[in-house]
Design a protein around this motif. Structure first.
Motif, PDB file in Angstrom:
ATOM      1  N   GLY A 208      -7.551  -8.992  -2.590  1.00 41.10           N
ATOM      2  CA  GLY A 208      -8.472  -8.757  -1.584  1.00 41.10           C
ATOM      3  C   GLY A 208      -7.797  -7.737  -0.274  1.00 41.10           C
ATOM      4  N   GLY A 209      -6.877  -6.757  -0.883  1.00 37.24           N
ATOM      5  CA  GLY A 209      -6.109  -6.119   0.583  1.00 37.24           C
ATOM      6  C   GLY A 209      -4.758  -5.962   0.473  1.00 37.24           C
ATOM      7  N   GLY A 210      -3.996  -7.182  -0.233  1.00 37.65           N
ATOM      8  CA  GLY A 210      -2.862  -7.224  -0.798  1.00 37.65           C
ATOM      9  C   GLY A 210      -2.044  -6.642  -1.501  1.00 37.65           C
ATOM     10  N   SER A 211      -0.865  -6.929  -1.307  1.00 34.86           N
ATOM     11  CA  SER A 211       0.020  -5.779  -2.647  1.00 34.86           C
ATOM     12  C   SER A 211       1.296  -6.869  -3.095  1.00 34.86           C
ATOM     13  CB  SER A 211       0.656  -5.140  -0.968  1.00 34.86           C
ATOM     14  OG  SER A 211       1.548  -4.199  -2.109  1.00 34.86           O
ATOM     15  N   ALA A 212       1.669  -6.755  -4.411  1.00 38.84           N
ATOM     16  CA  ALA A 212       2.643  -7.555  -5.174  1.00 38.84           C
ATOM     17  C   ALA A 212       3.504  -6.319  -5.763  1.00 38.84           C
ATOM     18  CB  ALA A 212       1.960  -7.949  -5.785  1.00 38.84           C
ATOM     19  N   PHE A 213       4.969  -6.724  -5.680  1.00 39.56           N
ATOM     20  CA  PHE A 213       5.851  -5.718  -6.652  1.00 39.56           C
ATOM     21  C   PHE A 213       6.580  -6.553  -6.764  1.00 39.56           C
ATOM     22  CE2 PHE A 213       6.019  -5.208  -1.800  1.00 39.56           C
ATOM     23  CZ  PHE A 213       7.293  -5.477  -1.279  1.00 39.56           C
ATOM     24  N   LEU A 214       7.783  -5.037  -7.213  1.00 43.08           N
ATOM     25  CA  LEU A 214       8.904  -6.049  -8.171  1.00 43.08           C
ATOM     26  C   LEU A 214       9.829  -5.035  -8.013  1.00 43.08           C
ATOM     27  CD1 LEU A 214      10.601  -8.554  -9.792  1.00 43.08           C
ATOM     28  CD2 LEU A 214      10.431  -6.991 -11.663  1.00 43.08           C
ATOM     29  N   MET A 215      11.369  -5.314  -6.919  1.00 43.65           N
ATOM     30  CA  MET A 215      12.270  -4.408  -6.552  1.00 43.65           C
ATOM     31  C   MET A 215      13.523  -4.239  -7.260  1.00 43.65           C
ATOM     32  SD  MET A 215      12.515  -4.343  -2.851  1.00 43.65           S
ATOM     33  CE  MET A 215      12.816  -6.287  -1.934  1.00 43.65           C
ATOM     34  N   ASP A 216      14.208  -3.788  -7.233  1.00 46.95           N
ATOM     35  CA  ASP A 216      15.900  -3.871  -7.814  1.00 46.95           C
ATOM     36  C   ASP A 216      16.384  -4.679  -6.208  1.00 46.95           C
ATOM     37  OD1 ASP A 216      15.993  -2.253  -7.234  1.00 46.95           O
ATOM     38  OD2 ASP A 216      17.048  -1.677  -8.394  1.00 46.95           O
ATOM     39  N   ASP A 217      17.690  -5.190  -6.642  1.00 46.50           N
ATOM     40  CA  ASP A 217      18.227  -6.114  -5.532  1.00 46.50           C
ATOM     41  C   ASP A 217      19.260  -4.459  -4.167  1.00 46.50           C
ATOM     42  OD1 ASP A 217      19.652  -4.515  -6.565  1.00 46.50           O
ATOM     43  OD2 ASP A 217      21.217  -6.502  -7.266  1.00 46.50           O
ATOM     44  N   SER A 218      19.179  -3.400  -4.757  1.00 41.01           N
ATOM     45  CA  SER A 218      18.766  -2.361  -3.884  1.00 41.01           C
ATOM     46  C   SER A 218      17.707  -1.640  -3.316  1.00 41.01           C
ATOM     47  CB  SER A 218      19.083  -0.962  -4.676  1.00 41.01           C
ATOM     48  OG  SER A 218      18.158  -0.132  -5.947  1.00 41.01           O
ATOM     49  N   GLY A 219      16.588  -2.051  -3.659  1.00 39.20           N
ATOM     50  CA  GLY A 219      15.012  -2.071  -2.645  1.00 39.20           C
ATOM     51  C   GLY A 219      14.520  -1.216  -3.835  1.00 39.20           C
ATOM     52  N   ARG A 220      15.083  -0.563  -4.493  1.00 40.96           N
ATOM     53  CA  ARG A 220      14.263   0.166  -4.908  1.00 40.96           C
ATOM     54  C   ARG A 220      12.855  -0.225  -6.377  1.00 40.96           C
ATOM     55  NH1 ARG A 220      14.548   2.535 -10.082  1.00 40.96           N
ATOM     56  NH2 ARG A 220      16.814   1.018 -11.285  1.00 40.96           N
ATOM     57  N   LEU A 221      12.199  -0.095  -5.889  1.00 37.29           N
ATOM     58  CA  LEU A 221      10.633  -0.633  -6.708  1.00 37.29           C
ATOM     59  C   LEU A 221      10.880   0.152  -8.573  1.00 37.29           C
ATOM     60  CD1 LEU A 221       7.803   0.752  -4.303  1.00 37.29           C
ATOM     61  CD2 LEU A 221       8.696  -1.161  -4.276  1.00 37.29           C
ATOM     62  N   VAL A 222      10.679  -1.186  -8.728  1.00 32.04           N
ATOM     63  CA  VAL A 222      10.420  -1.627 -10.669  1.00 32.04           C
ATOM     64  C   VAL A 222       8.869  -1.005 -10.814  1.00 32.04           C
ATOM     65  CG1 VAL A 222      10.632  -3.255 -12.644  1.00 32.04           C
ATOM     66  CG2 VAL A 222      12.272  -2.832 -10.555  1.00 32.04           C
ATOM     67  N   THR A 223       8.112  -1.659 -10.229  1.00 30.74           N
ATOM     68  CA  THR A 223       6.632  -1.487  -9.809  1.00 30.74           C
ATOM     69  C   THR A 223       6.088  -0.707  -9.716  1.00 30.74           C
ATOM     70  OG1 THR A 223       5.644  -3.546  -9.129  1.00 30.74           O
ATOM     71  CG2 THR A 223       7.010  -3.734 -11.410  1.00 30.74           C
ATOM     72  N   ASN A 224       4.985  -0.401  -9.731  1.00 30.59           N
ATOM     73  CA  ASN A 224       3.990   0.521  -9.200  1.00 30.59           C
ATOM     74  C   ASN A 224       2.424   0.168  -8.309  1.00 30.59           C
ATOM     75  OD1 ASN A 224       3.149   2.940  -7.831  1.00 30.59           O
ATOM     76  ND2 ASN A 224       2.471   4.095  -9.156  1.00 30.59           N
ATOM     77  N   ASP A 225       1.650  -0.545  -7.877  1.00 25.90           N
ATOM     78  CA  ASP A 225       0.833  -0.758  -7.390  1.00 25.90           C
ATOM     79  C   ASP A 225       0.011   0.361  -7.202  1.00 25.90           C
ATOM     80  OD1 ASP A 225      -1.502  -2.476  -7.141  1.00 25.90           O
ATOM     81  OD2 ASP A 225      -1.111  -3.839  -5.477  1.00 25.90           O
ATOM     82  N   SER A 226      -0.817   0.796  -7.695  1.00 30.82           N
ATOM     83  CA  SER A 226      -1.835   1.596  -7.219  1.00 30.82           C
ATOM     84  C   SER A 226      -3.066   1.618  -6.483  1.00 30.82           C
ATOM     85  CB  SER A 226      -2.305   2.899  -7.959  1.00 30.82           C
ATOM     86  OG  SER A 226      -2.443   2.006  -9.731  1.00 30.82           O
ATOM     87  N   SER A 227      -2.972   0.311  -6.539  1.00 30.30           N
ATOM     88  CA  SER A 227      -4.502  -0.234  -5.714  1.00 30.30           C
ATOM     89  C   SER A 227      -4.069  -0.717  -4.170  1.00 30.30           C
ATOM     90  CB  SER A 227      -4.899  -1.058  -6.412  1.00 30.30           C
ATOM     91  OG  SER A 227      -4.213  -2.614  -6.224  1.00 30.30           O
ATOM     92  N   ALA A 228      -3.210  -1.091  -3.884  1.00 24.49           N
ATOM     93  CA  ALA A 228      -2.237  -1.041  -2.505  1.00 24.49           C
ATOM     94  C   ALA A 228      -1.227  -0.023  -1.667  1.00 24.49           C
ATOM     95  CB  ALA A 228      -0.824  -1.864  -2.661  1.00 24.49           C
ATOM     96  N   ASP A 229      -1.588  -0.415  -0.280  1.00 25.21           N
ATOM     97  CA  ASP A 229      -1.030   0.550   0.149  1.00 25.21           C
ATOM     98  C   ASP A 229       0.624   1.152   0.219  1.00 25.21           C
ATOM     99  OD1 ASP A 229      -1.095   2.036   2.541  1.00 25.21           O
ATOM    100  OD2 ASP A 229      -1.350   1.019   4.068  1.00 25.21           O
TER     101      ASP A 229
END
Length: 770
Positions: A208-229
């Motif tokens: 419903g317009g939300g977002s879910a992602f995984l990042m490392d402890d440095s804040g770098r994104l590990v996954t990419n959610d193309s449908s999210a803002d």
């Protein structure tokens, strides 16, 4: 409709408003409570469920990483992979190469996050996989980069691998391989991560317009959610990195919307990872919003239904009041306010209650009269169809309690004044009887729980006594006798009258009271003549048994003889002697009255034998009924003198003097000696020198029968004596009596109603029957 509403008063509208408030307020309160309390509860429950869901999703992702980590550990200690692979000729050793490819291919299918598995050999600078085949690192850059991966301290780690030999940069998990001696690693397994699978796995919790992602402890994104803002992802990453909330779940506002943000750290594959999931609160509370709308719609519909029901109910409830208002007669109620129905009904009700109380008072005053009328009708036999319970129920309606009670009757009779020589008129008798009835009523009301007095036309007064409950028969009888004694002394003392009170037997059944009333009234005749105050107890009379009495037959015969001879003065003397004898012998009123009735019957027979018409003599009056109504002996004497003796003597012929009476009496003396011989009336006429007809009339006047009948009666008396005392045959007795046998049998049967033989069998002594 409008006219009907105009006719309704303030009570209707107030009642309608009250019903509406009472009906709608609970529904409104329930709806509001459900909306607020229920909505908050649902939001709280949904948040809790969302948190649980996030936890489960993170746990599932953690399981995947844990599985991958365990798999990597197994690869590091694979016994089939050793340093000899650096010296292997993959082109020449076809079978070994094929087995190695099979091993790598099986490794790749063991986890959905694994895209490919490659074997890196440091000495040969080769990378081997079923997807890439056997590739040799050609450039120094690739060799240096691959070799640098083996110089880290970690046995297993994740990194981004970018080699010229590879078509693209990939995330790989490197597992260093060492020989059994533990010297420098000779190579490594590169597990290529399936980025699309990792993105789907992490982004599956974003709805419903939300977002879910995984990042490392440095804040770098590990996954990419193309449908999210992307800006939302960066804002969420920054909020998590700077610690926007100390809790794992918090609400974050972005772009005018609120998000429920959940984050959790994972330590896998040699480093820390942060899983972040954000879901719009509107998406979480969407069921609550729908439910709230449904509640509002249902509440509105329910409110409309309640309004309709309240309207219908008010009209239905008001309908009886409207009928009462319509039945009220206008103009009679007082001014009770501006069109107030209840006040009008109250005014009418108060007036009805006043009338009811007045009517109740009149009914209570008339209860004794109604009860007396009912009991009189019952004693006269008009309610014979009533049962005992129905009879008691009737008396309960008239104010009597009759359960466990016994009933008795007192009957009071007034006879005359004290002293008895004072004469009273009929009016005096009525006044005295009325006074006696009033005295008995007062005594009954003051000394008994229930009692009813009944005055009769013959100056007697009866009282039905309802005795106290639970008394034995002896106690109840003693109670009734004591009350009777009180009545006797009170009435006699106050009125100075001769009084007799009879106490009847006790009964427990109301249906038997008419019998004891009649029995008690009859008991008055057992009073002793001459006593002023007497108490007659029916119970004691029944215990006395039978007593023998002597009837004055001689005086009766002399009195009738005086009547036949026209001797009025002598007849009056014998009448007084007759009454005096009856009084001295039996003494009771009943015995005297029975004796006088017997005397009247004998005189009536003498009238008939004198060939006088009784109806003409007594002017068609019923003499027996008149005598039956007289109770006082003096009154009986006066009645006989005026109603019987004087009229009879006035009709007797005056031609028969005392000389003829002496002649007949002398003739009777001779006849008793000569009746068995051939003697006739002519013989006595010739002997006395009197004509036959004159002697015949004189004989009948003195004896009451003619000569032949008198002689026949004498002979039949002799015949009966011979039949009883001797064994003579009928023919011998007939010859003795100067009759032939057939004539004796015929005439005997005519006078006695049976033949001589039958008479002998009936009256003969036992010794003569054998």
């Amino acid at each position: 409709m409008k006219a009907m509403l105009r006719d309704r008063g303030t009570f209707f509208w107030k009642s309608l408003m009250l019903v509406l408030v009472a009906s709608c307020l609970p529904a409104m309160l329930i709806g509001i409570s459900i909306y607020y309390v229920g909505a908050h509860t649902i939001v709280r429950e949904l948040n809790s469920a969302h948190k649980v869901q996030m936890t489960q999703t993170i746990q599932r992702f953690d399981d995947y990483l844990s599985n991958l980590e365990n798999y990597c550990a197994l690869l590091a200690f694979n016994p089939g992979v050793d340093s000899t692979l650096n010296r292997m000729d993959f082109a020449q050793q076809y079978h070994s190469t094929r087995n190695l490819f099979k091993t790598l291919m099986l490794m790749k299918g063991s986890n959905p996050l694994i895209k490919d598995v490659a074997l890196y050999l440091k000495e040969s600078g080769s990378i081997i996989s079923d997807y890439l085949g056997v590739r040799t690192l050609q450039t120094a850059k690739d060799r240096q980069l691959a070799s640098s991966l083996l110089n880290t301290d970690k046995l297993t780690f994740m990194t981004d691998l970018q080699l010229d030999a590879l078509p693209e940069t990939s995330k790989v998990v490197a597992i260093k391989l060492s020989d059994q001696n533990g010297r420098a690693p000779f190579g490594a397994f590169f597990i290529f991560i399936n980025q699309s699978m990792l993105d789907r796995l992490v982004g599956s919790s974003a709805t419903g317009g939300g977002s879910a992602f995984l990042m490392d402890d440095s804040g770098r994104l590990v996954t990419n959610d193309s449908s999210a803002d992307p800006q939302l992802q960066r804002a969420l990453k920054d909020a998590v990195m700077r610690g926007a909330s100390s809790e794992d779940t918090f609400v974050y506002g972005y772009g005018g919307a609120a998000y429920s943000v959940s984050h959790q750290e994972l330590s896998r594959l040699g480093r820390k990872w942060i899983y972040v999931s954000a879901t719009p609160l509107s998406q979480i509370t969407a069921p609550v919003t729908s439910l709230s709308r449904i509640i509002l719609i249902i509440g509105t519909c329910g409110l409309i239904v309640v309004l309709l029901i309240a309207w219908v109910t008010s009209n239905r409830m008001y309908r009886p009041i409207q009928r009462l208002i319509n039945r009220l007669q206008p103009g009679k109620e007082a001014d009770s306010g501006p069109n107030n129905e209840i006040a009008r009904i109250e005014t009418h009700w108060e007036r009805q209650m006043e009338e009811r109380m007045a009517l109740q008072t009149r009914i209570e005053k008339s209860l004794p009269s109604l009860r007396e009328m009912f009991l009189l009708q019952f004693f006269q036999g008009k309610y014979t169809g009533l049962s005992e319970e129905e009879m008691r129920g009737k008396l309960r309606q008239y104010g009597w309690r009759t359960e466990r009670r016994k009933f008795a009757f007192l009957v009071l009779q007034l006879h005359g004044t004290i002293p008895p020589d004072r004469r009273m008129t009929d009016k005096d008798h009525r006044l005295v009887a009325y006074a006696a009835a009033n005295i008995m009523e007062e005594l009954t009301e003051t000394q008994l729980e229930h009692g009813q007095v009944f005055p009769f036309h013959d100056s007697s007064i009866a009282a039905l006594l309802v005795l106290p409950p639970d008394l034995s028969y002896e106690e109840a009888h003693r109670h009734a006798a004591d009350f009777a004694q009180t009545v006797l002394s009170t009435v006699g003392g106050l009125l100075r009258m001769q009084v007799t009170v009879a106490v009847g037997r006790l009964k427990e059944s109301l249906l038997e009271t008419p019998e004891i009333l009649e029995e008690t009234r009859k008991a008055l005749r057992y009073r002793q003549i001459g006593e002023a105050w007497q108490l007659v107890d029916v119970h004691e009379l029944q215990q006395q048994g039978e007593e023998t009495v002597q009837f004055p037959f001689v005086l009766e015969k002399e009195l009738i003889h005086d009547l036949r001879m026209g001797l009025e003065e002598q007849a009056n003397i014998h009448l007084r002697q007759f009454v005096s004898t009856l009084r001295d012998d039996g003494g009771t009123e009943l015995w005297i009255q029975q004796g006088m009735m017997k005397l009247l019957g004998s005189i009536h027979e003498a009238v008939l034998k004198s060939e006088i018409n009784p109806s003409v003599l007594f002017n068609g009056e019923h003499m027996y009924d008149e005598l039956l109504q007289i109770r006082d002996p003096e009154e009986m004497i006066r009645w006989f003198q005026s109603k019987v003796i004087r009229p009879f003597i006035q009709r007797v012929p005056k031609s028969y003097n005392l000389q003829m009476k002496d002649t007949v009496e002398e003739m009777l003396e001779q006849l008793h000696e000569l009746y068995l011989s051939d003697i006739s009336l002519e013989y006595f006429a010739e002997k006395s020198g009197v004509s036959l007809s004159k002697l015949s009339r004189a004989f009948k006047q003195v004896t009451g029968e003619n000569f032949v009948d008198y002689v026949t009666r004498l002979r039949l008396a002799k015949c009966k004596d011979l039949l009883v005392t001797t064994n003579l045959k009928i023919g011998d007795i007939a010859e003795t009596l100067r009759y032939n046998p057939p004539y004796l049998v015929r005439i005997f049967k005519k006078y006695e109603g049976m033949t001589p033989g039958q008479y002998r069998e009936k009256h003969a002594e036992p010794s003569q029957q054998h």
